[in-house]
Design a protein around this motif. Structure first.
Motif, PDB file in Angstrom:
ATOM      1  N   ARG A 290      -3.943  -9.185   3.920  1.00 61.29           N
ATOM      2  CA  ARG A 290      -5.151  -8.395   4.184  1.00 61.29           C
ATOM      3  C   ARG A 290      -6.363  -9.301   4.026  1.00 61.29           C
ATOM      4  NH1 ARG A 290      -3.809  -2.360   1.542  1.00 61.29           N
ATOM      5  NH2 ARG A 290      -1.857  -2.162   2.700  1.00 61.29           N
TER       6      ARG A 290
ATOM      7  N   PHE B 224      -5.332   7.213   2.923  1.00 58.48           N
ATOM      8  CA  PHE B 224      -4.753   6.123   3.720  1.00 58.48           C
ATOM      9  C   PHE B 224      -4.990   6.411   5.205  1.00 58.48           C
ATOM     10  CE2 PHE B 224      -0.898   4.139   5.682  1.00 58.48           C
ATOM     11  CZ  PHE B 224      -1.155   2.831   5.309  1.00 58.48           C
TER      12      PHE B 224
ATOM     13  N   CYS C 121       4.875   7.530   3.127  1.00 59.60           N
ATOM     14  CA  CYS C 121       5.053   6.143   2.710  1.00 59.60           C
ATOM     15  C   CYS C 121       4.364   5.975   1.373  1.00 59.60           C
ATOM     16  CB  CYS C 121       4.507   5.167   3.745  1.00 59.60           C
ATOM     17  SG  CYS C 121       2.738   5.252   3.988  1.00 59.60           S
TER      18      CYS C 121
ATOM     19  N   GLY D 284       3.441   2.871  -1.847  1.00 62.25           N
ATOM     20  CA  GLY D 284       3.445   1.446  -2.122  1.00 62.25           C
ATOM     21  C   GLY D 284       2.927   1.063  -3.492  1.00 62.25           C
TER      22      GLY D 284
ATOM     23  N   ARG E  70      -0.323  -5.677  -8.436  1.00 65.52           N
ATOM     24  CA  ARG E  70      -1.307  -5.085  -9.346  1.00 65.52           C
ATOM     25  C   ARG E  70      -0.629  -4.491 -10.582  1.00 65.52           C
ATOM     26  NH1 ARG E  70      -5.782  -1.695  -5.874  1.00 65.52           N
ATOM     27  NH2 ARG E  70      -6.664  -3.516  -4.813  1.00 65.52           N
TER      28      ARG E  70
ATOM     29  N   GLU F 299       6.972  -1.449  -0.282  1.00 62.51           N
ATOM     30  CA  GLU F 299       6.580  -0.305   0.548  1.00 62.51           C
ATOM     31  C   GLU F 299       7.804   0.518   0.890  1.00 62.51           C
ATOM     32  OE1 GLU F 299       5.066  -1.277   4.463  1.00 62.51           O
ATOM     33  OE2 GLU F 299       5.652  -3.364   4.262  1.00 62.51           O
TER      34      GLU F 299
ATOM     35  N   GLU G  98       3.783   0.026   8.663  1.00 56.68           N
ATOM     36  CA  GLU G  98       4.025   1.231   9.472  1.00 56.68           C
ATOM     37  C   GLU G  98       4.285   0.880  10.939  1.00 56.68           C
ATOM     38  OE1 GLU G  98       1.771   0.933   7.181  1.00 56.68           O
ATOM     39  OE2 GLU G  98       2.278   2.533   5.788  1.00 56.68           O
TER      40      GLU G  98
ATOM     41  N   PHE H 206      -7.646  -0.570   9.384  1.00 57.62           N
ATOM     42  CA  PHE H 206      -7.190  -1.934   9.090  1.00 57.62           C
ATOM     43  C   PHE H 206      -7.744  -3.041   9.983  1.00 57.62           C
ATOM     44  CE2 PHE H 206      -3.875   0.306   6.636  1.00 57.62           C
ATOM     45  CZ  PHE H 206      -3.923  -0.451   5.487  1.00 57.62           C
TER      46      PHE H 206
ATOM     47  N   GLN I 264      -6.317   0.893  -9.035  1.00 57.91           N
ATOM     48  CA  GLN I 264      -5.324   1.692  -8.300  1.00 57.91           C
ATOM     49  C   GLN I 264      -4.022   0.903  -8.227  1.00 57.91           C
ATOM     50  OE1 GLN I 264      -6.410   3.594  -4.435  1.00 57.91           O
ATOM     51  NE2 GLN I 264      -4.773   2.323  -3.612  1.00 57.91           N
ATOM     52  N   VAL I 265      -2.996   1.414  -8.892  1.00 57.86           N
ATOM     53  CA  VAL I 265      -1.749   0.646  -8.997  1.00 57.86           C
ATOM     54  C   VAL I 265      -0.589   1.275  -8.240  1.00 57.86           C
ATOM     55  CG1 VAL I 265      -2.314  -0.483 -11.181  1.00 57.86           C
ATOM     56  CG2 VAL I 265      -1.233   1.780 -11.184  1.00 57.86           C
ATOM     57  N   GLY I 266      -0.888   2.227  -7.390  1.00 56.46           N
ATOM     58  CA  GLY I 266       0.179   2.807  -6.588  1.00 56.46           C
ATOM     59  C   GLY I 266      -0.371   3.992  -5.815  1.00 56.46           C
TER      60      GLY I 266
ATOM     61  N   HIS J 244       1.556   8.549   0.264  1.00 54.09           N
ATOM     62  CA  HIS J 244       0.829   9.198   1.356  1.00 54.09           C
ATOM     63  C   HIS J 244       1.718  10.162   2.130  1.00 54.09           C
ATOM     64  CE1 HIS J 244      -1.825   5.789   0.560  1.00 54.09           C
ATOM     65  NE2 HIS J 244      -0.823   4.974   0.818  1.00 54.09           N
TER      66      HIS J 244
ATOM     67  N   HIS K  58       9.241   3.908   3.025  1.00 53.95           N
ATOM     68  CA  HIS K  58       8.921   4.742   4.189  1.00 53.95           C
ATOM     69  C   HIS K  58      10.022   5.775   4.339  1.00 53.95           C
ATOM     70  CE1 HIS K  58       5.659   2.065   5.655  1.00 53.95           C
ATOM     71  NE2 HIS K  58       6.371   1.141   5.032  1.00 53.95           N
TER      72      HIS K  58
ATOM     73  N   LEU L 197      -3.782 -11.327  -8.512  1.00 54.34           N
ATOM     74  CA  LEU L 197      -2.925 -10.147  -8.715  1.00 54.34           C
ATOM     75  C   LEU L 197      -3.619  -8.821  -8.377  1.00 54.34           C
ATOM     76  CD1 LEU L 197      -1.168 -10.895 -12.171  1.00 54.34           C
ATOM     77  CD2 LEU L 197      -0.407 -11.549  -9.899  1.00 54.34           C
ATOM     78  N   ILE L 198      -4.932  -8.812  -8.342  1.00 52.80           N
ATOM     79  CA  ILE L 198      -5.658  -7.541  -8.197  1.00 52.80           C
ATOM     80  C   ILE L 198      -6.144  -7.321  -6.772  1.00 52.80           C
ATOM     81  CG2 ILE L 198      -7.787  -6.349  -8.890  1.00 52.80           C
ATOM     82  CD1 ILE L 198      -7.279  -7.323 -11.728  1.00 52.80           C
ATOM     83  N   ARG L 199      -6.871  -8.266  -6.249  1.00 52.46           N
ATOM     84  CA  ARG L 199      -7.292  -8.154  -4.844  1.00 52.46           C
ATOM     85  C   ARG L 199      -6.949  -9.463  -4.152  1.00 52.46           C
ATOM     86  NH1 ARG L 199      -9.785  -4.362  -2.445  1.00 52.46           N
ATOM     87  NH2 ARG L 199     -10.549  -3.482  -4.385  1.00 52.46           N
TER      88      ARG L 199
HETATM   89  C1  P5A Z   1       1.988   2.647   1.337  1.00 53.48           C
HETATM   90  C2  P5A Z   1       3.022   1.583   1.467  1.00 53.48           C
HETATM   91  C3  P5A Z   1      -0.131   1.458   1.932  1.00 53.48           C
HETATM   92  O1  P5A Z   1      -0.323   0.360   2.428  1.00 53.48           O
HETATM   93  N1  P5A Z   1       1.746   1.670   3.424  1.00 53.48           N
HETATM   94  C4  P5A Z   1       3.039   1.263   2.929  1.00 53.48           C
HETATM   95  C5  P5A Z   1       0.996   2.354   2.411  1.00 53.48           C
HETATM   96  N2  P5A Z   1      -0.878   1.947   0.938  1.00 53.48           N
HETATM   97  S1  P5A Z   1      -2.091   1.156   0.252  1.00 53.48           S
HETATM   98  O2  P5A Z   1      -2.703   2.065  -0.642  1.00 53.48           O
HETATM   99  O3  P5A Z   1      -2.940   0.579   1.232  1.00 53.48           O
HETATM  100  O4  P5A Z   1      -1.447   0.002  -0.552  1.00 53.48           O
HETATM  101  C6  P5A Z   1      -0.495   0.275  -1.558  1.00 53.48           C
HETATM  102  C7  P5A Z   1      -0.920  -0.322  -2.869  1.00 53.48           C
HETATM  103  O5  P5A Z   1      -1.020  -1.736  -2.755  1.00 53.48           O
HETATM  104  C8  P5A Z   1      -2.011  -2.217  -3.649  1.00 53.48           C
HETATM  105  N3  P5A Z   1      -2.953  -3.072  -2.898  1.00 53.48           N
HETATM  106  C9  P5A Z   1      -3.246  -4.353  -3.196  1.00 53.48           C
HETATM  107  N4  P5A Z   1      -2.811  -5.158  -4.175  1.00 53.48           N
HETATM  108  C10 P5A Z   1      -3.270  -6.407  -4.237  1.00 53.48           C
HETATM  109  N5  P5A Z   1      -4.166  -6.917  -3.360  1.00 53.48           N
HETATM  110  C11 P5A Z   1      -4.640  -6.154  -2.348  1.00 53.48           C
HETATM  111  N6  P5A Z   1      -5.506  -6.664  -1.472  1.00 53.48           N
HETATM  112  C12 P5A Z   1      -4.181  -4.803  -2.250  1.00 53.48           C
HETATM  113  N7  P5A Z   1      -4.429  -3.782  -1.381  1.00 53.48           N
HETATM  114  C13 P5A Z   1      -3.681  -2.739  -1.802  1.00 53.48           C
HETATM  115  C14 P5A Z   1      -2.696  -1.004  -4.262  1.00 53.48           C
HETATM  116  O6  P5A Z   1      -2.141  -0.761  -5.534  1.00 53.48           O
HETATM  117  C15 P5A Z   1      -2.314   0.104  -3.318  1.00 53.48           C
HETATM  118  O7  P5A Z   1      -2.278   1.360  -3.947  1.00 53.48           O
END
Ligand code: P5A
Ligand code: ZN
Length: 509
Positions: A177, A241, A294, A296, A300, A197, A148, A122, A261-263, A266, A199, A186-188
């Motif tokens: 991020r 992860f 965890c 999440g 998305r 999230e 975390e 990260f 990737q919608v979920g 880990h 845990h 909504l996507i990135r």
């Molecule tokens: C799980 C929850 C985690 O962060 N920590 C707490 C773990 N996992 S992850 O895979 O990094 O993120 C979880 C889900 O978040 C979505 N995602 C995003 N959505 C929108 N914009 C982003 N920049 C982004 N980054 C991750 C994804 O669906 C991911 O699986």
């Protein structure tokens, strides 16, 4: 629910540059030209998926991407209403055995920097708060990219004995991020506004593994309720992860054949437990490290919802998340008072049955009303006209095009039945599309061709070397091994060794 598209458009200034703008966004010129004539504006065909998606977010009032910070969007009230319903389902699925909590947004540098693998994953994505007013902070503060390192130091304080386990919590919060790949609403995002999230903490590695399975089952149920088909796979070791033993992911195939990737869930093993010294006293009095998981989901899921079901007319919302489930459009011909009276009676009847109903008495023509409510994805439209009234029926039009006359008598039950059938139809249509997009292949060439249009299922022996070669030669990402499926032996597409294993490969969002 809002009806103020024109209002939002009118307030917009072309390519406004606010003082806080850090990275100017491109002028939304397409939206500009529409701003004055939203009623006649046409949604691009879904064939041009990217254009369709971006325009629909504006026209259906989901999110406004014109906020002057890259990767950060504003929820329109209508989009927010959808989100509330969608996240209501997540809460409903987690609440029986998880507790909802809330942790601070900021994480002190020393805590954030404790877990080496996690930092490595990260560090390039973290926003840092360095000042309070004019004064440099003694300890820099990270805006959580995920929590975390905020939560686990507290777990150390909360967990004493086996009686405190298992512990399952979740929060729905914003996370930040600093994404360097192309951002998309909504996507990135750079601000994920709705990061759910969870845990969990367990006494053994096996119990944590079971919890990962439970998480995937809950997410599966969640996506079934949204009528969205998905793939479940175990991410390859180089894509898990940061800090996890393994990662299971849920992916949705988007209209252009790329996956989203919608979920993710880990298994964290005891990696964080060691770093943050999270231990418990076992029944035999021994101090043991906990095992953790965890998982999440972010907004998305809304991107998938919009993209999987929508069409050239706009959104197509499943009944359970539609802010308006039924719209009544009175056809004001002949005895207008009578038409209005019947319409109002239907509205009261449905509202009393807790159906989210709207009676559209605005001055617009029926055609314009149909257009508007179709754009907003309302599952069922009722048209009430003098001739219908004479025959004791109303005209019911489902958002998927099914149209029929329904007797006034027993109307509520007929509507609920249609809502059920719409859900089945949405799922069937989406599943057919999704299934057609996945194809088994045997060679790298075939995999390359298939990933141009969808997802390839490729024999892969599981060796890391072969995996990397696959990604380079196919020029696509490896999603990983499908879960809950078994396969007959085939030759690994790289080394030729016989294997019962497969991997999904796709171009990913
Ligand atoms: C799980 C929850 C985690 O962060 N920590 C707490 C773990 N996992 S992850 O895979 O990094 O993120 C979880 C889900 O978040 C979505 N995602 C995003 N959505 C929108 N914009 C982003 N920049 C982004 N980054 C991750 C994804 O669906 C991911 O699986
Ligand atoms: Zn191989």
């Amino acid at each position: 629910m809002t009806d103020s598209k024109t209002e939002y458009k009118a307030k917009k200034t072309a390519d406004s540059k606010a003082a806080c703008e850090t990275e100017p966004k491109k002028s939304a010129s397409k939206s500009d030209s529409r701003a004055t004539s939203s009623k006649t504006a046409k949604l691009p065909s879904k064939e041009n998926f990217s254009e369709w998606y971006h325009e629909l977010l504006m026209m259906a009032e989901i999110v406004d991407n014109r906020y002057p910070v890259k990767g950060m969007c504003v929820w329109f009230p209508f989009g927010f209403a959808i989100k509330k319903n969608v996240y209501g389902i997540i809460r409903e699925l987690l609440d029986p055995d998880h507790q909802e909590t809330q942790f601070p947004l900021m994480i002190p540098e020393n805590e954030f920097m404790k877990e080496a693998q996690h930092i490595k994953g990260f560090e390039d994505e973290v926003y840092w708060v360095t000042h309070g007013g004019q004064s440099p902070l003694e300890v820099k503060l990270a805006l959580r990219p995920t929590s975390e390192t905020a939560i686990y130091p507290m777990f150390k304080l909360w967990i004493r004995s086996h009686a405190d386990l298992p512990l399952r919590i979740y929060q729905i919060v914003n996370t930040f991020r600093y994404e360097t790949k192309h951002t998309r609403p909504l996507i990135r995002l750079r601000e994920i506004t709705s990061f759910k999230e969870a845990h969990t903490v367990h006494a053994t590695w096996e119990e944590a593994a079971e919890q990962v399975e439970v998480a995937i089952q809950r997410y599966s149920e969640f996506y079934r309720r949204l009528a969205i088909p998905f793939l479940v796979s175990r991410r390859p070791s180089w894509d898990k992860f940061p800090g996890a033993d393994y990662t299971i992911a849920i992916d949705v195939i988007m209209p252009d054949g790329k996956t989203l990737q919608v979920g993710t869930a880990h298994h964290l093993g005891s990696t964080f437990a060691k770093t943050y010294e999270i231990t418990y006293e076992a029944e035999d009095g021994e101090q043991k490290l906990v095992s953790q998981t965890c998982y999440g989901i972010s907004e998305r899921c809304i991107a998938a919802l919009i993209s999987v079901h929508g069409d050239d007319k706009g959104l197509k919302l499943p009944w359970c998340v539609a802010p308006t489930q039924v719209v009544i459009v009175p056809i004001l011909l002949g005895d207008k008072e009578k038409v209005l009276e019947v319409s109002r009676n239907i509205e009261s009847l449905l509202a009393a049955a807790h159906i989210r109903v709207k009676l559209d008495t605005s001055d617009e023509r029926p055609g314009a009303k149909f257009y508007k409510w179709e754009m907003l994805g309302v599952p069922i439209r009722l048209e009430v006209g003098p001739r219908d009234i004479e025959k004791g029926v109303v005209t019911l039009v489902r958002r998927d095009g099914v149209k029929k006359a329904v007797p006034m008598e027993g109307l509520k039950d007929a509507i609920l039945k249609e809502a059920d059938e719409l859900q089945t139809a949405l799922y069937a249509r989406a599943s057919q599309f999704s299934e057609e997009k996945v194809k088994g292949v045997v060679s790298i060439e075939e995999a390359r061709a298939q990933t141009e249009v969808g997802v390839a299922l490729v024999p892969w022996c599981g060796e890391v070397d072969c995996g990397h070669q696959l990604e380079t030669q196919v020029e696509a990402n490896m999603l990983g091994e499908p879960q809950y499926q078994s396969f007959t032996d085939a030759a690994c597409a790289v080394c030729g060794k016989l294997t019962g294993k497969r991997t999904y490969m796709a171009r990913q969002y």
